[in-house]
Design a protein around this motif. Structure first.
Motif, PDB file in Angstrom:
ATOM      1  N   LEU A   1      12.075   7.856  -5.959  1.00 39.98           N
ATOM      2  CA  LEU A   1      12.952   8.830  -5.315  1.00 39.98           C
ATOM      3  C   LEU A   1      12.336  10.216  -5.238  1.00 39.98           C
ATOM      4  N   HIS A   2      11.531  10.585  -6.247  1.00 39.12           N
ATOM      5  CA  HIS A   2      10.976  11.939  -6.280  1.00 39.12           C
ATOM      6  C   HIS A   2       9.988  12.194  -5.144  1.00 39.12           C
ATOM      7  N   MET A   3       9.583  11.148  -4.459  1.00 37.53           N
ATOM      8  CA  MET A   3       8.605  11.308  -3.384  1.00 37.53           C
ATOM      9  C   MET A   3       9.263  11.532  -2.025  1.00 37.53           C
ATOM     10  N   TYR A   4      10.582  11.605  -1.998  1.00 32.42           N
ATOM     11  CA  TYR A   4      11.300  11.815  -0.735  1.00 32.42           C
ATOM     12  C   TYR A   4      11.928  13.199  -0.697  1.00 32.42           C
ATOM     13  N   PRO A   5      12.013  13.791   0.490  1.00 33.30           N
ATOM     14  CA  PRO A   5      12.712  15.067   0.633  1.00 33.30           C
ATOM     15  C   PRO A   5      14.177  14.911   0.235  1.00 33.30           C
ATOM     16  N   GLU A   6      14.788  15.986  -0.189  1.00 32.68           N
ATOM     17  CA  GLU A   6      16.180  15.946  -0.632  1.00 32.68           C
ATOM     18  C   GLU A   6      17.104  15.443   0.464  1.00 32.68           C
ATOM     19  N   ALA A   7      16.851  15.864   1.709  1.00 34.48           N
ATOM     20  CA  ALA A   7      17.709  15.442   2.821  1.00 34.48           C
ATOM     21  C   ALA A   7      17.695  13.929   2.980  1.00 34.48           C
ATOM     22  N   ALA A   8      16.512  13.318   2.849  1.00 33.00           N
ATOM     23  CA  ALA A   8      16.405  11.867   2.971  1.00 33.00           C
ATOM     24  C   ALA A   8      17.109  11.174   1.811  1.00 33.00           C
TER      25      ALA A   8
ATOM     26  N   LYS B   1       0.806  -1.227   0.000  1.00 34.66           N
ATOM     27  CA  LYS B   1       0.000   0.000   0.000  1.00 34.66           C
ATOM     28  C   LYS B   1       0.838   1.277   0.000  1.00 34.66           C
ATOM     29  N   ASN B   2       2.123   1.151   0.273  1.00 37.58           N
ATOM     30  CA  ASN B   2       2.993   2.328   0.352  1.00 37.58           C
ATOM     31  C   ASN B   2       3.312   2.817  -1.062  1.00 37.58           C
ATOM     32  N   PRO B   3       2.832   3.991  -1.457  1.00 42.33           N
ATOM     33  CA  PRO B   3       3.032   4.470  -2.830  1.00 42.33           C
ATOM     34  C   PRO B   3       4.484   4.809  -3.149  1.00 42.33           C
ATOM     35  N   ARG B   4       5.314   4.952  -2.138  1.00 38.03           N
ATOM     36  CA  ARG B   4       6.712   5.286  -2.391  1.00 38.03           C
ATOM     37  C   ARG B   4       7.524   4.052  -2.778  1.00 38.03           C
ATOM     38  N   ILE B   5       7.028   2.878  -2.419  1.00 41.37           N
ATOM     39  CA  ILE B   5       7.749   1.637  -2.725  1.00 41.37           C
ATOM     40  C   ILE B   5       7.300   1.099  -4.079  1.00 41.37           C
TER      41      ILE B   5
ATOM     42  N   LEU C   1      17.587  11.542   9.575  1.00 41.96           N
ATOM     43  CA  LEU C   1      17.403  10.369  10.414  1.00 41.96           C
ATOM     44  C   LEU C   1      16.609  10.690  11.673  1.00 41.96           C
ATOM     45  N   LYS C   2      16.551  11.975  12.025  1.00 44.51           N
ATOM     46  CA  LYS C   2      15.844  12.383  13.231  1.00 44.51           C
ATOM     47  C   LYS C   2      14.362  12.591  12.977  1.00 44.51           C
ATOM     48  N   GLN C   3      13.959  12.486  11.713  1.00 41.88           N
ATOM     49  CA  GLN C   3      12.563  12.701  11.355  1.00 41.88           C
ATOM     50  C   GLN C   3      11.936  11.415  10.859  1.00 41.88           C
ATOM     51  N   ASN C   4      10.684  11.216  11.234  1.00 43.85           N
ATOM     52  CA  ASN C   4       9.926  10.098  10.679  1.00 43.85           C
ATOM     53  C   ASN C   4       9.680  10.411   9.213  1.00 43.85           C
ATOM     54  N   LEU C   5       9.993   9.477   8.324  1.00 39.52           N
ATOM     55  CA  LEU C   5       9.826   9.743   6.900  1.00 39.52           C
ATOM     56  C   LEU C   5       8.412  10.207   6.570  1.00 39.52           C
ATOM     57  N   ASN C   6       7.429   9.639   7.246  1.00 40.56           N
ATOM     58  CA  ASN C   6       6.048  10.007   6.952  1.00 40.56           C
ATOM     59  C   ASN C   6       5.733  11.421   7.421  1.00 40.56           C
ATOM     60  N   GLY C   7       6.567  11.941   8.329  1.00 45.11           N
ATOM     61  CA  GLY C   7       6.322  13.283   8.833  1.00 45.11           C
ATOM     62  C   GLY C   7       7.154  14.342   8.152  1.00 45.11           C
ATOM     63  N   CYS C   8       8.072  13.928   7.258  1.00 45.74           N
ATOM     64  CA  CYS C   8       8.923  14.898   6.585  1.00 45.74           C
ATOM     65  C   CYS C   8       8.140  15.684   5.551  1.00 45.74           C
ATOM     66  N   SER C   9       8.527  16.917   5.351  1.00 45.28           N
ATOM     67  CA  SER C   9       7.932  17.692   4.276  1.00 45.28           C
ATOM     68  C   SER C   9       8.556  17.245   2.968  1.00 45.28           C
ATOM     69  N   GLY C  10       7.876  17.509   1.866  1.00 43.75           N
ATOM     70  CA  GLY C  10       8.445  17.190   0.571  1.00 43.75           C
ATOM     71  C   GLY C  10       7.824  15.985  -0.087  1.00 43.75           C
ATOM     72  N   PHE C  11       6.914  15.271   0.589  1.00 48.55           N
ATOM     73  CA  PHE C  11       6.261  14.129  -0.024  1.00 48.55           C
ATOM     74  C   PHE C  11       5.177  14.597  -0.983  1.00 48.55           C
ATOM     75  N   LYS C  12       4.968  13.805  -1.988  1.00 50.72           N
ATOM     76  CA  LYS C  12       3.998  14.172  -3.016  1.00 50.72           C
ATOM     77  C   LYS C  12       2.930  13.094  -3.128  1.00 50.72           C
TER      78      LYS C  12
ATOM     79  N   ARG D   1      20.028   2.558  -0.824  1.00 55.31           N
ATOM     80  CA  ARG D   1      20.658   1.947  -1.988  1.00 55.31           C
ATOM     81  C   ARG D   1      20.868   2.942  -3.122  1.00 55.31           C
ATOM     82  N   PHE D   2      20.114   4.040  -3.101  1.00 56.53           N
ATOM     83  CA  PHE D   2      20.225   5.025  -4.174  1.00 56.53           C
ATOM     84  C   PHE D   2      20.987   6.276  -3.742  1.00 56.53           C
ATOM     85  N   ILE D   3      21.464   6.292  -2.489  1.00 55.46           N
ATOM     86  CA  ILE D   3      22.189   7.451  -1.979  1.00 55.46           C
ATOM     87  C   ILE D   3      23.583   7.504  -2.598  1.00 55.46           C
ATOM     88  N   ARG D   4      24.055   8.697  -2.892  1.00 53.23           N
ATOM     89  CA  ARG D   4      25.365   8.984  -3.483  1.00 53.23           C
ATOM     90  C   ARG D   4      25.402   8.625  -4.961  1.00 53.23           C
TER      91      ARG D   4
END
Length: 334
Positions: free
Chosen positions: A290-297, A49-53, A305-316, A88-91
């Motif tokens: 990837l486009h559904m995650y904030p740049e920091a993530a 159900k997670n649209p980001r996956i 890492l200090k923020q819950n991904l679901n609570g981060c701004s930048g999700f679409k 896995r997609f970082i860097r």
């Protein structure tokens, strides 16, 4: 539910290990048959159900290593899985992908014994990962090679469920390591790798033994220890010489006081790595949007890492609530 995002079959799991391991899993990890079955279903439903996956493994062995690492907390396992996929997609170059032990530089690092698991288990039944960073030639290998070989070895050792349950002991010798090795990573990179590694690698680090460390690196080592949690710091032991290491020395390579020649140990470990190669390469088919995650993530920043991904701004895409604390926020696990 039909699992269209499953890279691997959502199999029915049966615990086939020893009664001792079953008891350890329940006492230390909160694992019971009922809780395991419930958690596996919840994780599979959440991932679907997670649209980001986009695609993820749904076989029990893969999901259980996250559940065991988080002591069967479903929300924490969800976060670990999603950040693991994102990592896995970082860097640039996706260095956490194409973890192929046959690539020439990675194969050479394995041949040199840069790191390998000792064949025998310790008195508590745990595997020991042995490190020899001094063989890492800065003129021949890059930091990408270092990260990749660690990924190969850690993924291989975690493929064994007994290691997921018992945890891992780490032991290394710093012979040959000098100040020049501090140029491998920038301070920013070192912090990110250390913080992400502790949070996202689904491994139970039981003991960490460091031997023969160059005195010139004392300040760097002390700084590095500040980057890990107090829980892990309390498990670190440093020795002037490996002969003083507080563990069964018979487990070590013959060259370091044990009984089996190191070449034989490396050969055995390479066979384990090779046996896991196809699975590890197939894992590259796992993906997220990837486009559904904030740049920091996406960059793996420590602040993210200090923020819950679901609570981060930048999700679409409708700000979905199928994130880490999302669709199963109200579920209670006994």
């Amino acid at each position: 539910m039909k699992y269209t995002k499953a890279l691997t079959t959502p199999d029915d799991y049966k615990f086939t290990m020893s009664d001792e391991l079953r008891e350890i899993a329940e006492r230390e990890l909160n694992e019971t048959d009922d809780r395991r079955n419930h958690a596996l279903q919840m994780l599979r439903d959440w991932a679907e159900k997670n649209p980001r996956i986009v695609k993820v493994r749904m076989d029990a062995k893969f999901l259980l290593k996250f559940l065991r690492a988080k002591k069967f907390s479903i929300p924490l396992a969800q976060e670990n899985i999603e950040r693991f996929l994102l990592l896995r997609f970082i860097r640039d170059g996706n260095i956490f992908m194409n973890l192929d032990c046959r690539l020439p530089k990675l194969a050479k690092l394995l041949d040199l014994g840069y790191m390998f698991a000792l064949p025998k288990r310790d008195k508590n039944g745990r595997r020991v990962m042995f490190y020899r960073p001094g063989v890492f030639d800065l003129n021949e290998f890059s930091n990408d090679d270092m990260v990749r070989v660690h990924g190969i070895c850690y993924e291989t050792i975690l493929a064994d469920e007994e290691n997921q349950i018992r945890g891992i002991v780490h032991a290394g010798v710093g012979t040959g390591i000098g100040l020049q090795y501090l140029t491998l990573f920038t301070i920013k990179e070192a912090v990110r790798i250390t913080k992400n590694g502790e949070r996202l690698l689904p491994m139970r680090h039981q003991e960490m033994h460091g031997c023969n460390i160059n005195p010139a690196l004392k300040i760097a080592v002390e700084w590095g220890l500040t980057l890990i949690s107090e829980k892990l710091r309390n498990r670190v032991r440093l020795y002037t010489d490996i002969k003083d290491i507080d563990m069964d020395k018979s487990l070590l390579p013959k060259e370091y006081g044990g009984t089996m020649p190191m070449a034989e140990m490396i050969k055995l470990w390479k066979a384990e790595v090779e046996a896991h190669r196809a699975t590890l390469l197939n894992d590259d088919k796992m993906a997220v949007h990837l486009h559904m995650y904030p740049e920091a993530a996406r960059e793996g920043s420590v602040s993210s890492l200090k923020q819950n991904l679901n609570g981060c701004s930048g999700f679409k895409e409708n700000n979905s609530t199928y994130g880490l604390a999302g669709s199963f926020r109200k579920l209670e696990v006994d």
